[in-house]
Scaffold this active site. Structure first.
Site, PDB file in Angstrom:
ATOM      1  N   GLN A 119      55.159  52.709  46.565  1.00 16.30           N
ATOM      2  CA  GLN A 119      54.190  52.027  47.116  1.00 16.30           C
ATOM      3  C   GLN A 119      53.005  52.666  47.670  1.00 16.30           C
ATOM      4  O   GLN A 119      52.516  52.198  48.762  1.00 16.30           O
ATOM      5  CB  GLN A 119      55.100  50.636  47.366  1.00 16.30           C
ATOM      6  CG  GLN A 119      55.369  50.117  46.529  1.00 16.30           C
ATOM      7  CD  GLN A 119      56.564  49.222  46.962  1.00 16.30           C
ATOM      8  OE1 GLN A 119      57.099  48.829  47.753  1.00 16.30           O
ATOM      9  NE2 GLN A 119      55.773  48.004  46.809  1.00 16.30           N
ATOM     10  N   ASN A 120      53.676  53.726  48.799  1.00 10.46           N
ATOM     11  CA  ASN A 120      53.467  54.334  50.487  1.00 10.46           C
ATOM     12  C   ASN A 120      51.732  54.946  49.761  1.00 10.46           C
ATOM     13  O   ASN A 120      51.764  55.522  48.713  1.00 10.46           O
ATOM     14  CB  ASN A 120      54.259  55.109  51.877  1.00 10.46           C
ATOM     15  CG  ASN A 120      54.962  54.352  51.114  1.00 10.46           C
ATOM     16  OD1 ASN A 120      55.471  53.278  51.846  1.00 10.46           O
ATOM     17  ND2 ASN A 120      56.527  54.356  51.865  1.00 10.46           N
ATOM     18  N   HIS A 137      50.122  51.934  44.730  1.00 16.32           N
ATOM     19  CA  HIS A 137      48.931  51.536  45.170  1.00 16.32           C
ATOM     20  C   HIS A 137      48.059  52.862  46.163  1.00 16.32           C
ATOM     21  O   HIS A 137      47.110  52.872  46.389  1.00 16.32           O
ATOM     22  CB  HIS A 137      49.957  51.227  46.721  1.00 16.32           C
ATOM     23  CG  HIS A 137      49.922  49.578  46.061  1.00 16.32           C
ATOM     24  ND1 HIS A 137      51.109  49.240  46.648  1.00 16.32           N
ATOM     25  CD2 HIS A 137      50.529  49.557  44.354  1.00 16.32           C
ATOM     26  CE1 HIS A 137      51.986  48.854  45.953  1.00 16.32           C
ATOM     27  NE2 HIS A 137      51.244  48.528  45.118  1.00 16.32           N
ATOM     28  N   CYS A 145      32.704  58.161  46.457  1.00 16.36           N
ATOM     29  CA  CYS A 145      31.805  57.375  47.031  1.00 16.36           C
ATOM     30  C   CYS A 145      31.808  56.005  46.422  1.00 16.36           C
ATOM     31  O   CYS A 145      31.952  56.369  44.901  1.00 16.36           O
ATOM     32  CB  CYS A 145      30.633  57.989  46.703  1.00 16.36           C
ATOM     33  SG  CYS A 145      28.978  56.644  47.083  1.00 16.36           S
ATOM     34  N   CYS A 172      24.248  59.512  48.323  1.00 13.77           N
ATOM     35  CA  CYS A 172      23.583  58.295  47.976  1.00 13.77           C
ATOM     36  C   CYS A 172      23.249  57.328  48.905  1.00 13.77           C
ATOM     37  O   CYS A 172      22.802  56.640  48.303  1.00 13.77           O
ATOM     38  CB  CYS A 172      23.858  58.070  46.614  1.00 13.77           C
ATOM     39  SG  CYS A 172      25.987  57.095  46.696  1.00 13.77           S
ATOM     40  N   ALA A 253      67.176  53.997  56.834  1.00  9.67           N
ATOM     41  CA  ALA A 253      67.217  54.671  55.791  1.00  9.67           C
ATOM     42  C   ALA A 253      67.747  56.286  56.767  1.00  9.67           C
ATOM     43  O   ALA A 253      68.077  56.271  56.019  1.00  9.67           O
ATOM     44  CB  ALA A 253      65.585  55.564  55.065  1.00  9.67           C
TER      45      ALA A 253
HETATM   46  P1  NAD Z   1      56.558  45.976  53.693  1.00 11.45           P
HETATM   47  O1  NAD Z   1      55.914  46.499  55.094  1.00 11.45           O
HETATM   48  O2  NAD Z   1      55.878  44.771  52.780  1.00 11.45           O
HETATM   49  O3  NAD Z   1      58.196  46.247  53.621  1.00 11.45           O
HETATM   50  C1  NAD Z   1      58.764  47.246  54.579  1.00 11.45           C
HETATM   51  C2  NAD Z   1      59.900  47.171  55.072  1.00 11.45           C
HETATM   52  O4  NAD Z   1      60.797  47.902  54.870  1.00 11.45           O
HETATM   53  C3  NAD Z   1      60.789  46.135  55.659  1.00 11.45           C
HETATM   54  O5  NAD Z   1      61.134  44.758  54.233  1.00 11.45           O
HETATM   55  C4  NAD Z   1      61.684  46.683  56.258  1.00 11.45           C
HETATM   56  O6  NAD Z   1      62.568  45.544  56.210  1.00 11.45           O
HETATM   57  C5  NAD Z   1      61.722  47.840  55.866  1.00 11.45           C
HETATM   58  N1  NAD Z   1      62.563  49.032  56.730  1.00 11.45           N
HETATM   59  C6  NAD Z   1      60.862  48.769  58.027  1.00 11.45           C
HETATM   60  N2  NAD Z   1      62.137  49.894  58.829  1.00 11.45           N
HETATM   61  C7  NAD Z   1      63.404  50.619  57.433  1.00 11.45           C
HETATM   62  C8  NAD Z   1      63.812  51.607  57.787  1.00 11.45           C
HETATM   63  N3  NAD Z   1      63.899  52.593  59.113  1.00 11.45           N
HETATM   64  N4  NAD Z   1      64.719  51.730  57.124  1.00 11.45           N
HETATM   65  C9  NAD Z   1      65.317  50.773  56.127  1.00 11.45           C
HETATM   66  N5  NAD Z   1      63.957  50.319  55.807  1.00 11.45           N
HETATM   67  C10 NAD Z   1      63.076  49.868  56.789  1.00 11.45           C
HETATM   68  O7  NAD Z   1      56.324  47.355  52.184  1.00 11.45           O
HETATM   69  P2  NAD Z   1      56.045  47.900  50.866  1.00 11.45           P
HETATM   70  O8  NAD Z   1      58.118  47.207  50.582  1.00 11.45           O
HETATM   71  O9  NAD Z   1      55.961  49.002  51.215  1.00 11.45           O
HETATM   72  O10 NAD Z   1      54.592  47.058  50.971  1.00 11.45           O
HETATM   73  C11 NAD Z   1      54.071  46.305  51.420  1.00 11.45           C
HETATM   74  C12 NAD Z   1      52.253  46.741  51.073  1.00 11.45           C
HETATM   75  O11 NAD Z   1      51.831  47.739  51.946  1.00 11.45           O
HETATM   76  C13 NAD Z   1      52.537  48.382  49.681  1.00 11.45           C
HETATM   77  O12 NAD Z   1      51.925  47.873  48.851  1.00 11.45           O
HETATM   78  C14 NAD Z   1      52.254  49.685  50.791  1.00 11.45           C
HETATM   79  O13 NAD Z   1      51.126  50.232  50.066  1.00 11.45           O
HETATM   80  C15 NAD Z   1      51.490  49.076  51.251  1.00 11.45           C
HETATM   81  N6  NAD Z   1      52.220  49.837  53.120  1.00 11.45           N
HETATM   82  C16 NAD Z   1      52.186  51.088  53.655  1.00 11.45           C
HETATM   83  C17 NAD Z   1      52.277  51.978  54.226  1.00 11.45           C
HETATM   84  C18 NAD Z   1      52.264  53.255  53.996  1.00 11.45           C
HETATM   85  O14 NAD Z   1      51.320  54.141  52.900  1.00 11.45           O
HETATM   86  N7  NAD Z   1      52.631  53.862  55.156  1.00 11.45           N
HETATM   87  C19 NAD Z   1      52.107  51.523  55.382  1.00 11.45           C
HETATM   88  C20 NAD Z   1      52.012  49.969  55.615  1.00 11.45           C
HETATM   89  C21 NAD Z   1      51.907  49.447  54.056  1.00 11.45           C
HETATM   90 ZN    ZN Z   2      27.970  58.276  47.001  1.00 11.35          ZN
END
Ligand code: NAD
Ligand code: ZN
Length: 265
Positions: A119-120, A137, A145, A172, A253
């Site tokens: 999801q990151n 995502h 653009c 543009c 983790a």
């Molecule tokens: P979230 O922010 O909703 O949840 C993060 C989860 O990680 C929480 O449940 C928390 O308890 C847990 N957590 C925090 N630190 C941890 C660790 N060290 N070890 C294990 N677990 C840990 O994130 P989500 O569920 O990925 O969804 C949220 C949306 O936010 C997604 O759509 C994502 O695209 C976006 N997002 C992305 C980033 C990124 O790319 N790094 C950062 C923030 C949000």
């Molecule tokens: Zn353009």
């Protein structure tokens, strides 16, 4: 369990409790033939990128419902670009993969992992060396653009944000946007189809650092379980799917996942 040197968990628990979880996780990894890892913002918290939810998720100055929403982006793209300039840009450029990102890449090198579904949007799985990455995502290190579709790299936009917000296309004058799925937009069909395929085929899914509340992505771990796979959830907090998981590890983790993978070799 010699040589693990697992510290006491900051969340409580003893060395033996941590060791027991690492052993249980290692056994599931070792027994599996087709592993899928599903990651959320928690895995990148260990690389210094703040999460939205859970401990350490601290969004006081900018509102995710605004900077991450297509409706708001269309209304006021400067809001997203100010957030990106002040909160995200340096973080994204400087962030390095955590031990957990590297362990996911190791699983692929050992031919045990068929895909990482994430999801990151930070690109850290790629930086760690993973190649089979399904970014549900999108990726916030790529931009384009909204009018002529010209691509922009993070280096390109880094120069422009010094003097101009929002970022406008140099060809543009259209508004430049991140190549991510904003709230209110559809997930890319090819990526979600592939993620469903991998979910159905895997015999073990490990969810690392996802709150499992953002849909439709959060459906995948449940689908994996329904298709007969074992499910492991590693999260410092509880999640709505804890009750169906075969193993819940309520720790960061980095305390358990790299250790369980290292024991495979
Ligand atoms: P979230 O922010 O909703 O949840 C993060 C989860 O990680 C929480 O449940 C928390 O308890 C847990 N957590 C925090 N630190 C941890 C660790 N060290 N070890 C294990 N677990 C840990 O994130 P989500 O569920 O990925 O969804 C949220 C949306 O936010 C997604 O759509 C994502 O695209 C976006 N997002 C992305 C980033 C990124 O790319 N790094 C950062 C923030 C949000
Ligand atoms: Zn353009």
């Amino acid at each position: 369990m010699a040589n693990l040197d697992a510290p006491d968990s900051p969340l409580g628990g003893t060395d033996e409790a941590v060791d027991g979880e690492i052993t249980a996780l290692n056994k599931l990894l070792d027994d599996a033939e087709r592993i899928v890892v599903f990651t959320g913002a928690g895995i990148s918290a260990e690389s210094g990128i703040a999460t939205y939810r859970g401990a350490g998720g601290m969004w006081t100055k900018y509102d995710p419902d605004k900077y991450a929403s297509i409706e708001y982006f269309r209304k006021d793209p400067s809001y997203y670009w100010s957030f990106f300039k002040e909160e995200r840009h340096v973080m994204m450029v400087k962030a390095v993969p955590s031990a957990s990102h590297r362990a996911v890449a190791d699983l692929e090198k050992q031919d045990r992992l068929s895909a990482v579904i994430t999801q990151n949007i930070d690109g850290l799985h790629h930086k760690a060396g993973s190649t089979r990455v399904l970014e549900l995502h999108g990726n916030t290190t790529r931009f384009y653009c909204t009018d002529c579709r010209a691509p922009y790299s993070i280096e390109d936009v880094a120069k422009i944000i010094e003097t101009q917000l929002p970022v406008l296309c140099t060809k543009c004058k259209g508004v430049v946007r991140p190549d991510v799925v904003l709230y209110g937009e559809m997930l890319p069909t090819d990526v979600i189809d592939e993620a469903h395929r991998e979910t159905q085929l895997c015999d073990l899914m490990i969810v690392i650092g996802s709150s499992l509340v953002v849909y439709p992505a959060a459906n995948l771990p449940y689908q994996a379980k329904l298709s007969g796979a074992k499910l492991v959830i590693i999260n410092i907090d509880t999640t709505p799917l804890d009750s169906v998981a075969n193993l819940n590890i309520h720790r960061s983790a980095g305390e358990v996942f790299p250790q369980a993978v290292a024991l495979l070799e």
